[in-house]
Scaffold this motif. Structure first.
Motif, PDB file in Angstrom:
ATOM      1  N   TYR A 198       0.812  -1.229   0.000  1.00  0.00           N
ATOM      2  CA  TYR A 198       0.000   0.000   0.000  1.00  0.00           C
ATOM      3  C   TYR A 198       0.843   1.274   0.000  1.00  0.00           C
ATOM      4  N   LEU A 199       2.051   1.222   0.566  1.00  0.00           N
ATOM      5  CA  LEU A 199       2.876   2.434   0.610  1.00  0.00           C
ATOM      6  C   LEU A 199       3.509   2.754  -0.744  1.00  0.00           C
ATOM      7  N   ILE A 232      -1.012  -4.962   3.135  1.00  0.00           N
ATOM      8  CA  ILE A 232      -0.233  -4.387   4.230  1.00  0.00           C
ATOM      9  C   ILE A 232       0.799  -5.439   4.611  1.00  0.00           C
ATOM     10  N   PRO A 233       2.084  -5.112   4.542  1.00  0.00           N
ATOM     11  CA  PRO A 233       3.092  -6.143   4.835  1.00  0.00           C
ATOM     12  C   PRO A 233       3.038  -6.579   6.302  1.00  0.00           C
ATOM     13  N   ILE A 234       2.949  -7.881   6.510  1.00  0.00           N
ATOM     14  CA  ILE A 234       2.928  -8.455   7.858  1.00  0.00           C
ATOM     15  C   ILE A 234       4.354  -8.879   8.190  1.00  0.00           C
ATOM     16  N   LYS A 235       4.932  -8.247   9.203  1.00  0.00           N
ATOM     17  CA  LYS A 235       6.312  -8.575   9.569  1.00  0.00           C
ATOM     18  C   LYS A 235       6.388  -9.705  10.584  1.00  0.00           C
ATOM     19  N   GLY A 236       5.386  -9.784  11.438  1.00  0.00           N
ATOM     20  CA  GLY A 236       5.410 -10.771  12.512  1.00  0.00           C
ATOM     21  C   GLY A 236       4.715 -12.049  12.080  1.00  0.00           C
ATOM     22  N   ALA A 238       1.382 -12.795  13.037  1.00  0.00           N
ATOM     23  CA  ALA A 238      -0.078 -12.712  13.086  1.00  0.00           C
ATOM     24  C   ALA A 238      -0.615 -13.176  11.736  1.00  0.00           C
ATOM     25  N   GLU A 239      -1.731 -13.919  11.746  1.00  0.00           N
ATOM     26  CA  GLU A 239      -2.260 -14.425  10.480  1.00  0.00           C
ATOM     27  C   GLU A 239      -2.923 -13.322   9.671  1.00  0.00           C
ATOM     28  N   SER A 240      -3.491 -12.353  10.373  1.00  0.00           N
ATOM     29  CA  SER A 240      -4.194 -11.292   9.673  1.00  0.00           C
ATOM     30  C   SER A 240      -4.369 -10.120  10.624  1.00  0.00           C
ATOM     31  N   LEU A 241      -4.837  -9.017  10.049  1.00  0.00           N
ATOM     32  CA  LEU A 241      -5.200  -7.861  10.865  1.00  0.00           C
ATOM     33  C   LEU A 241      -6.715  -7.832  10.995  1.00  0.00           C
ATOM     34  N   ASN A 242      -7.208  -7.273  12.065  1.00  0.00           N
ATOM     35  CA  ASN A 242      -8.637  -6.995  12.173  1.00  0.00           C
ATOM     36  C   ASN A 242      -9.029  -6.081  11.005  1.00  0.00           C
ATOM     37  N   VAL A 245      -8.920  -2.335  11.679  1.00  0.00           N
ATOM     38  CA  VAL A 245      -7.542  -1.834  11.829  1.00  0.00           C
ATOM     39  C   VAL A 245      -6.898  -1.715  10.446  1.00  0.00           C
ATOM     40  N   GLY A 248      -8.175   1.253   8.683  1.00  0.00           N
ATOM     41  CA  GLY A 248      -7.593   2.481   9.228  1.00  0.00           C
ATOM     42  C   GLY A 248      -6.192   2.733   8.680  1.00  0.00           C
ATOM     43  N   ILE A 249      -5.379   1.682   8.640  1.00  0.00           N
ATOM     44  CA  ILE A 249      -4.002   1.809   8.129  1.00  0.00           C
ATOM     45  C   ILE A 249      -4.040   2.217   6.652  1.00  0.00           C
TER      46      ILE A 249
END
Lengths: 256, 256
Positions: A198-199, A232-236, A238-242, A245, A248-249
């Protein structure tokens, strides 16, 4: 002032039915529950037909002249018609707005739009509408499968933002065609091999951003229509974001 | 296999008490509720003492040899000890980890930390921990007033992210002093005249970010300790952002 104390009263039965989409459609009305929403509606000059209020709340608000009609209701009636467990005891009965036939032709295309595709959780929907308001979006489109704008829990979760931006209920594929006709890009939000970080997107002043279902994401049909699909790049780990959230990002990341 | 069917059983009474902080502290244990959390705990090599499982769930999982002990429980017991209305019927009894005395001395300071100051809603807390995990943070610190890490609703809302990053429970002013000792900046999140727009901050690889209470924001004491106080510009008319959404925007905005 008219007083209604009985759950057997025909009005009470009708108000209770406003909790369902069918009831709202049949009666052409919906309810706003609690002072915050009632006051936001007044500020936004929404035409309130009737204020329903308990004796306890009435004692705190002697001046109700701004409301065309006021009916005193018992605590029992308040609890019966509310979708919350402990209602404040004040409700506004509002005429269900009719979307003008040319609604899609007259959209504000100077700012972005959020499109909700089959989103199910009222809390997520309300939070996304609040966030779209905060981010300065023009409006939010509720797709066919998304929970209804006037569902009581959705109304409550929007916390007044429903009066700050343009909310429309529409078929999203029709809306995307409409945006495309004006060269407005539409971004999906699904992680797939063709997706763009996205960035890395330089979004124009007006764009559409689609958020999909909490479990299943966007519909295939809509995904095929999008100009770019963002992730949105997931660095950790977590399987997904809410979904709220993530919305919002993306909204603040694309439009600032 | 041992079977427990009665709510009068002493074990059942003890498990029920694990819903409270006092009960967890007294017994030195906590419960994980549902397969997703149990499986995430197994993956993370968390030492599960006992698996509690209903006959229905047992039928779907014949191989439970990875658990040191298994007790069959009735549906009634499952509903009694669960904090959810319709539990899946599987629970893991886990030893409450003891924080090492030198925990603060050994923090991973190569990546950022999220600090929760008096956050109250389990859903918000869980969502923030998930988001911190996704953003690649080192850990999350639960301040004294924040709801307990092992509260069942918080555990559920974290959806497994509790096993992906370092969670600590600590006095936040002590933690901020600790971060400052290593020249790690700590950012507050409160709108005040001295606040800095979050996009104007060039955050280093390790920083602390404090999110405050849903209604009242950060405590005065902690605010006085922060190096900079960040705000997210509100373009529309929303009064505020949901705390978990704001945390997501700040975490991904500062660290990418």
């Amino acid at each position: 002032m008219e007083k209604i104390n009985s759950l057997q009263n025909a009005h009470v039965k009708a108000w209770k039915k406003l909790q369902t989409k069918k009831g709202r459609k049949q009666q052409g009305e919906y309810l706003l529950d609690g002072w915050h929403l009632v006051n936001e509606a007044v500020k936004a000059k929404v035409a309130i037909k009737t204020l329903l209020i308990t004796a306890k709340q009435l004692a705190t608000q002697p001046d109700l002249t701004k409301f065309p009609a006021v009916i005193e209701i018992s605590e029992e009636v308040a609890t019966h018609i509310s979708a919350t467990v402990t209602p404040q005891g004040v409700f506004a009965l509002v005429t269900l707005p009719k979307a003008p036939a040319d609604e899609l032709a007259k959209l504000d295309l100077t700012r972005p739009w959020l499109l909700l595709d089959n989103v199910q959780d009222p809390g997520n929907i309300g939070t996304m509408v609040r966030t779209a308001d905060a981010a300065g979006f023009a409006g939010v489109a509720f797709g066919r499968g998304t929970v209804d704008v006037h569902q009581p829990k959705v109304e409550r979760a929007m916390q007044g933002s429903q009066f700050h931006l343009h909310l429309i209920s529409t078929d999203l594929t029709t809306l995307v065609d409409r945006l495309h006709a004006d060269h407005v890009p539409v971004y999906g939000s699904e992680l797939n091999p063709q997706a763009t970080q996205y960035l890395d997107v330089d979004a124009p002043a007006c764009f559409g951003l689609v958020m999909g279902n909490e479990g299943n994401g966007m519909s295939r049909e809509l995904l095929a229509q999008t100009d770019q699909n963002l992730y949105i790049p997931i660095k950790g780990r977590a399987e997904s974001l809410n979904v709220a959230v993530a919305a919002g990002i993306l909204m603040f990341g694309l439009y600032h």
